[in-house]
Motif scaffolding. Structure first.
Motif, PDB file in Angstrom:
ATOM      1  N   VAL A  88      16.527 -12.366 -36.238  1.00 46.69           N
ATOM      2  CA  VAL A  88      15.926 -13.368 -36.654  1.00 46.69           C
ATOM      3  C   VAL A  88      14.411 -13.082 -36.473  1.00 46.69           C
ATOM      4  CG1 VAL A  88      17.469 -15.018 -36.718  1.00 46.69           C
ATOM      5  CG2 VAL A  88      16.067 -15.018 -35.027  1.00 46.69           C
ATOM      6  N   SER A  89      13.992 -12.000 -35.729  1.00 45.92           N
ATOM      7  CA  SER A  89      13.003 -11.806 -35.206  1.00 45.92           C
ATOM      8  C   SER A  89      11.924 -11.600 -36.397  1.00 45.92           C
ATOM      9  CB  SER A  89      12.613 -10.253 -34.400  1.00 45.92           C
ATOM     10  OG  SER A  89      13.207  -9.350 -35.289  1.00 45.92           O
ATOM     11  N   HIS A  90      12.199 -11.025 -37.663  1.00 43.67           N
ATOM     12  CA  HIS A  90      11.370 -10.910 -38.709  1.00 43.67           C
ATOM     13  C   HIS A  90      10.988 -11.995 -39.288  1.00 43.67           C
ATOM     14  CE1 HIS A  90      12.193  -6.578 -38.670  1.00 43.67           C
ATOM     15  NE2 HIS A  90      13.420  -6.900 -38.773  1.00 43.67           N
ATOM     16  N   TYR A  91      11.642 -13.246 -39.006  1.00 41.16           N
ATOM     17  CA  TYR A  91      11.492 -14.659 -39.552  1.00 41.16           C
ATOM     18  C   TYR A  91      10.900 -15.475 -38.434  1.00 41.16           C
ATOM     19  CZ  TYR A  91      14.729 -12.669 -42.700  1.00 41.16           C
ATOM     20  OH  TYR A  91      15.384 -11.566 -43.576  1.00 41.16           O
ATOM     21  N   ILE A  92      10.487 -15.021 -37.154  1.00 46.10           N
ATOM     22  CA  ILE A  92      10.309 -15.784 -35.951  1.00 46.10           C
ATOM     23  C   ILE A  92       9.335 -16.829 -36.326  1.00 46.10           C
ATOM     24  CG2 ILE A  92       8.651 -14.279 -34.856  1.00 46.10           C
ATOM     25  CD1 ILE A  92      11.769 -16.046 -33.104  1.00 46.10           C
ATOM     26  N   HIS A  93       8.122 -16.463 -37.361  1.00 44.64           N
ATOM     27  CA  HIS A  93       7.004 -17.170 -37.509  1.00 44.64           C
ATOM     28  C   HIS A  93       7.335 -18.625 -38.169  1.00 44.64           C
ATOM     29  CE1 HIS A  93       7.613 -14.519 -40.814  1.00 44.64           C
ATOM     30  NE2 HIS A  93       7.153 -15.560 -41.811  1.00 44.64           N
ATOM     31  N   ASP A  94       8.675 -18.803 -38.912  1.00 42.65           N
ATOM     32  CA  ASP A  94       8.919 -19.784 -39.421  1.00 42.65           C
ATOM     33  C   ASP A  94      10.139 -20.522 -38.671  1.00 42.65           C
ATOM     34  OD1 ASP A  94       7.768 -19.289 -41.866  1.00 42.65           O
ATOM     35  OD2 ASP A  94       9.421 -18.105 -42.588  1.00 42.65           O
ATOM     36  N   LEU A  95      10.484 -20.161 -37.386  1.00 42.05           N
ATOM     37  CA  LEU A  95      11.365 -20.689 -36.819  1.00 42.05           C
ATOM     38  C   LEU A  95      11.001 -22.361 -36.308  1.00 42.05           C
ATOM     39  CD1 LEU A  95      14.190 -20.645 -35.409  1.00 42.05           C
ATOM     40  CD2 LEU A  95      13.105 -19.529 -33.216  1.00 42.05           C
ATOM     41  N   ASP A  96       9.636 -22.248 -35.731  1.00 41.59           N
ATOM     42  CA  ASP A  96       9.230 -23.585 -35.464  1.00 41.59           C
ATOM     43  C   ASP A  96       9.273 -24.727 -36.343  1.00 41.59           C
ATOM     44  OD1 ASP A  96       9.106 -23.023 -32.667  1.00 41.59           O
ATOM     45  OD2 ASP A  96       6.921 -22.125 -32.741  1.00 41.59           O
ATOM     46  N   LYS A  97       8.772 -24.300 -37.627  1.00 42.48           N
ATOM     47  CA  LYS A  97       8.749 -25.207 -38.961  1.00 42.48           C
ATOM     48  C   LYS A  97      10.261 -25.569 -39.114  1.00 42.48           C
ATOM     49  CE  LYS A  97       5.678 -25.776 -40.647  1.00 42.48           C
ATOM     50  NZ  LYS A  97       4.705 -27.078 -40.516  1.00 42.48           N
ATOM     51  N   TRP A  98      10.950 -24.602 -38.949  1.00 44.10           N
ATOM     52  CA  TRP A  98      12.460 -24.981 -39.291  1.00 44.10           C
ATOM     53  C   TRP A  98      13.112 -25.984 -38.322  1.00 44.10           C
ATOM     54  CZ3 TRP A  98      17.064 -24.031 -36.662  1.00 44.10           C
ATOM     55  CH2 TRP A  98      18.234 -24.330 -37.234  1.00 44.10           C
ATOM     56  N   CYS A  99      12.431 -25.790 -37.018  1.00 38.26           N
ATOM     57  CA  CYS A  99      13.048 -26.627 -35.949  1.00 38.26           C
ATOM     58  C   CYS A  99      12.377 -28.015 -36.302  1.00 38.26           C
ATOM     59  CB  CYS A  99      12.641 -26.385 -34.704  1.00 38.26           C
ATOM     60  SG  CYS A  99      13.348 -24.513 -33.976  1.00 38.26           S
ATOM     61  N   ASP A 100      11.545 -28.153 -36.729  1.00 34.22           N
ATOM     62  CA  ASP A 100      10.783 -29.427 -37.003  1.00 34.22           C
ATOM     63  C   ASP A 100      11.652 -30.416 -38.113  1.00 34.22           C
ATOM     64  OD1 ASP A 100       8.713 -29.031 -34.950  1.00 34.22           O
ATOM     65  OD2 ASP A 100       7.297 -28.555 -36.592  1.00 34.22           O
ATOM     66  N   ILE A 101      11.962 -29.307 -39.241  1.00 34.14           N
ATOM     67  CA  ILE A 101      12.679 -29.906 -40.198  1.00 34.14           C
ATOM     68  C   ILE A 101      14.121 -30.424 -39.588  1.00 34.14           C
ATOM     69  CG2 ILE A 101      13.842 -29.470 -42.330  1.00 34.14           C
ATOM     70  CD1 ILE A 101      11.766 -27.348 -42.894  1.00 34.14           C
ATOM     71  N   LEU A 162      15.299 -38.422 -29.339  1.00 33.32           N
ATOM     72  CA  LEU A 162      16.049 -37.129 -29.012  1.00 33.32           C
ATOM     73  C   LEU A 162      15.538 -36.070 -28.438  1.00 33.32           C
ATOM     74  CD1 LEU A 162      18.184 -37.486 -32.562  1.00 33.32           C
ATOM     75  CD2 LEU A 162      18.901 -38.588 -30.378  1.00 33.32           C
ATOM     76  N   THR A 163      16.055 -35.330 -27.834  1.00 35.47           N
ATOM     77  CA  THR A 163      15.427 -34.128 -27.567  1.00 35.47           C
ATOM     78  C   THR A 163      15.257 -33.062 -28.498  1.00 35.47           C
ATOM     79  OG1 THR A 163      16.833 -34.162 -25.407  1.00 35.47           O
ATOM     80  CG2 THR A 163      15.857 -32.060 -25.941  1.00 35.47           C
ATOM     81  N   PRO A 164      14.010 -32.742 -28.809  1.00 31.92           N
ATOM     82  CA  PRO A 164      13.467 -31.814 -29.890  1.00 31.92           C
ATOM     83  C   PRO A 164      13.977 -30.588 -29.818  1.00 31.92           C
ATOM     84  CG  PRO A 164      11.735 -32.179 -28.337  1.00 31.92           C
ATOM     85  CD  PRO A 164      12.833 -33.024 -27.776  1.00 31.92           C
ATOM     86  N   LEU A 165      14.457 -30.016 -30.818  1.00 35.50           N
ATOM     87  CA  LEU A 165      14.843 -28.493 -30.978  1.00 35.50           C
ATOM     88  C   LEU A 165      13.594 -27.618 -31.058  1.00 35.50           C
ATOM     89  CD1 LEU A 165      17.240 -26.552 -31.371  1.00 35.50           C
ATOM     90  CD2 LEU A 165      16.790 -26.954 -33.840  1.00 35.50           C
ATOM     91  N   THR A 166      13.441 -26.525 -30.356  1.00 34.69           N
ATOM     92  CA  THR A 166      12.451 -25.679 -30.475  1.00 34.69           C
ATOM     93  C   THR A 166      12.828 -24.349 -30.572  1.00 34.69           C
ATOM     94  OG1 THR A 166      12.200 -25.719 -27.917  1.00 34.69           O
ATOM     95  CG2 THR A 166      11.197 -27.520 -28.993  1.00 34.69           C
ATOM     96  N   GLY A 167      11.869 -23.684 -31.090  1.00 37.81           N
ATOM     97  CA  GLY A 167      12.201 -22.022 -31.104  1.00 37.81           C
ATOM     98  C   GLY A 167      12.177 -21.480 -29.569  1.00 37.81           C
ATOM     99  N   GLY A 168      11.740 -21.872 -28.855  1.00 35.77           N
ATOM    100  CA  GLY A 168      11.681 -21.395 -27.419  1.00 35.77           C
ATOM    101  C   GLY A 168      13.155 -21.510 -26.895  1.00 35.77           C
ATOM    102  N   ALA A 169      13.547 -22.900 -27.053  1.00 43.93           N
ATOM    103  CA  ALA A 169      14.829 -23.177 -26.497  1.00 43.93           C
ATOM    104  C   ALA A 169      15.991 -22.420 -27.000  1.00 43.93           C
ATOM    105  CB  ALA A 169      15.019 -24.726 -26.540  1.00 43.93           C
ATOM    106  N   LEU A 170      15.797 -22.100 -28.268  1.00 47.87           N
ATOM    107  CA  LEU A 170      16.939 -21.304 -29.027  1.00 47.87           C
ATOM    108  C   LEU A 170      16.752 -19.791 -28.585  1.00 47.87           C
ATOM    109  CD1 LEU A 170      16.723 -22.709 -32.712  1.00 47.87           C
ATOM    110  CD2 LEU A 170      18.439 -23.126 -30.988  1.00 47.87           C
ATOM    111  N   THR A 171      15.765 -19.319 -28.301  1.00 44.87           N
ATOM    112  CA  THR A 171      15.452 -17.819 -28.178  1.00 44.87           C
ATOM    113  C   THR A 171      15.706 -17.504 -26.667  1.00 44.87           C
ATOM    114  OG1 THR A 171      13.090 -18.034 -28.391  1.00 44.87           O
ATOM    115  CG2 THR A 171      14.170 -17.504 -30.209  1.00 44.87           C
ATOM    116  N   PRO A 180      21.733 -33.981 -30.466  1.00 45.16           N
ATOM    117  CA  PRO A 180      22.332 -32.662 -30.672  1.00 45.16           C
ATOM    118  C   PRO A 180      21.540 -31.703 -30.293  1.00 45.16           C
ATOM    119  CG  PRO A 180      21.307 -33.824 -32.531  1.00 45.16           C
ATOM    120  CD  PRO A 180      21.456 -34.833 -31.476  1.00 45.16           C
ATOM    121  N   TYR A 181      20.251 -31.697 -29.955  1.00 38.81           N
ATOM    122  CA  TYR A 181      19.435 -30.620 -29.520  1.00 38.81           C
ATOM    123  C   TYR A 181      18.962 -30.608 -27.951  1.00 38.81           C
ATOM    124  CZ  TYR A 181      19.102 -30.322 -34.557  1.00 38.81           C
ATOM    125  OH  TYR A 181      19.299 -30.333 -35.704  1.00 38.81           O
ATOM    126  N   ASP A 182      19.709 -31.392 -27.123  1.00 41.74           N
ATOM    127  CA  ASP A 182      19.832 -31.421 -25.740  1.00 41.74           C
ATOM    128  C   ASP A 182      20.786 -30.171 -25.260  1.00 41.74           C
ATOM    129  OD1 ASP A 182      19.675 -31.521 -22.963  1.00 41.74           O
ATOM    130  OD2 ASP A 182      20.027 -33.808 -23.063  1.00 41.74           O
TER     131      ASP A 182
END
Length: 297
Positions: A88-101, A162-171, A180-182
């Motif tokens: 997913v490294s090619h799309y990493i710039h969209d990861l945080d936005k997806w996490c917000d959704i 709820l614990t927020p889902l973040t790109g940093g936590a996933l990668t 669900p995101y804790d």
């Protein structure tokens, strides 16, 4: 060699049981009596005993973590996570936005469940007006006009965190059903929590062994040796339990924590690849950008 390891792993509980039974049988050789030590002596002996017990459990717990790290399933899961992050490294710039959704969707779903229990809809919650039957007629009321149980549900939904889902936590290398995101405790948090529990239990054991001593029924001169040996066996049993807890934490709990991250990354990759195939900006991203602009206005 692997067969021996598998045999020990599957039968280690029986070995601990045999060890415990041996300790209990050895108790028949001695009488438990008060030592008559002063408070200072009890504290000194107890502190030494507690320190020894803590070190045994700590070392075996670390050994359990290390053993779990080299487990084939754990290694395979970690390798899969690394490959997924790379994919997913090619799309990493969209990861945080997806996490917000995903965060907004998770909060909405959780609020819907809370409100549904009280017979309320999420749409009414957003509008701030709720249908209520008064004298056989359906009227729309605000929160203050609701019955107590419905007010409680509205307040609970509003205060939901709820614990927020973040790109940093996933990668990077802790999940609860209602949150669900804790992703739960990592190995460092697990060790800190375990150490606190171990300190308390070892202090208690230390005071117990410091206050009480033994005498042989026949006044045998090696009574102190037997009592010390019993303490060592008890600490070893606790250490083996700590070892097993640490091992299975890595193999089961921590591994599944990483698996959950992999699942979310794969969902993100599929979502982003679909948008790329359609040759357009992902609609959810576009919608969220418009929402942000609207909020700023």
């Amino acid at each position: 060699m692997s067969k021996v390891k598998d045999y020990l792993r599957l039968n280690v509980f029986w070995l601990v049981v045999v060890l415990v039974c041996g300790v209990y049988m050895a108790r028949g050789l001695v009488n438990v009596v008060e030592t008559g030590k002063t408070v200072g002596e009890i504290l000194a002996d107890g502190a030494l005993s507690a320190l020894f017990g803590f070190l045994v459990s700590k070392l075996l717990s670390l050994q359990g973590l290390a053993k779990g790290e080299v487990n084939e399933q754990v290694s395979a899961t970690q390798a899969l996570h690394a490959r997924t992050v790379e994919s997913v490294s090619h799309y990493i710039h969209d990861l945080d936005k997806w996490c917000d959704i995903q965060n907004r969707e998770a909060v909405e779903n959780a609020r819907r469940k809370i409100l549904a229990v009280a017979g309320l809809s999420y749409e009414d919650y957003v509008c701030g007006r709720y249908p209520l039957s008064v004298d056989g007629k359906l009227v729309m009321v605000e929160e203050r006009g609701l019955p107590r149980n419905k007010k409680k549900a509205v307040r609970k939904a509003r205060r939901l965190r709820l614990t927020p889902l973040t790109g940093g936590a996933l990668t990077t290398d802790g999940v609860r059903i209602k949150d669900p995101y804790d992703f739960g405790d990592d190995k460092a948090h697990y060790e800190r929590k375990r150490d606190l529990k171990q300190v308390l239990s070892k202090v208690a054991c230390g005071l117990l062994f410091g206050y009480f001593g033994v005498q042989l029924i026949a006044n045998w001169s090696v009574s102190n040796l037997i009592w010390t040996a019993l303490q060592v066996v008890v600490f070893l049993i606790m250490g083996v339990i700590a070892y097993l807890q640490a091992y299975f934490f890595v193999v089961d709990v921590d591994r599944h924590r990483v698996i959950r991250k992999i699942d979310h990354l794969q969902k993100f990759r599929a979502w982003r690849e679909q948008a790329e195939t359609e040759g357009a900006t992902p609609p959810s991203i576009a919608e969220s950008v418009e929402e942000e602009k609207h909020e700023e206005k």
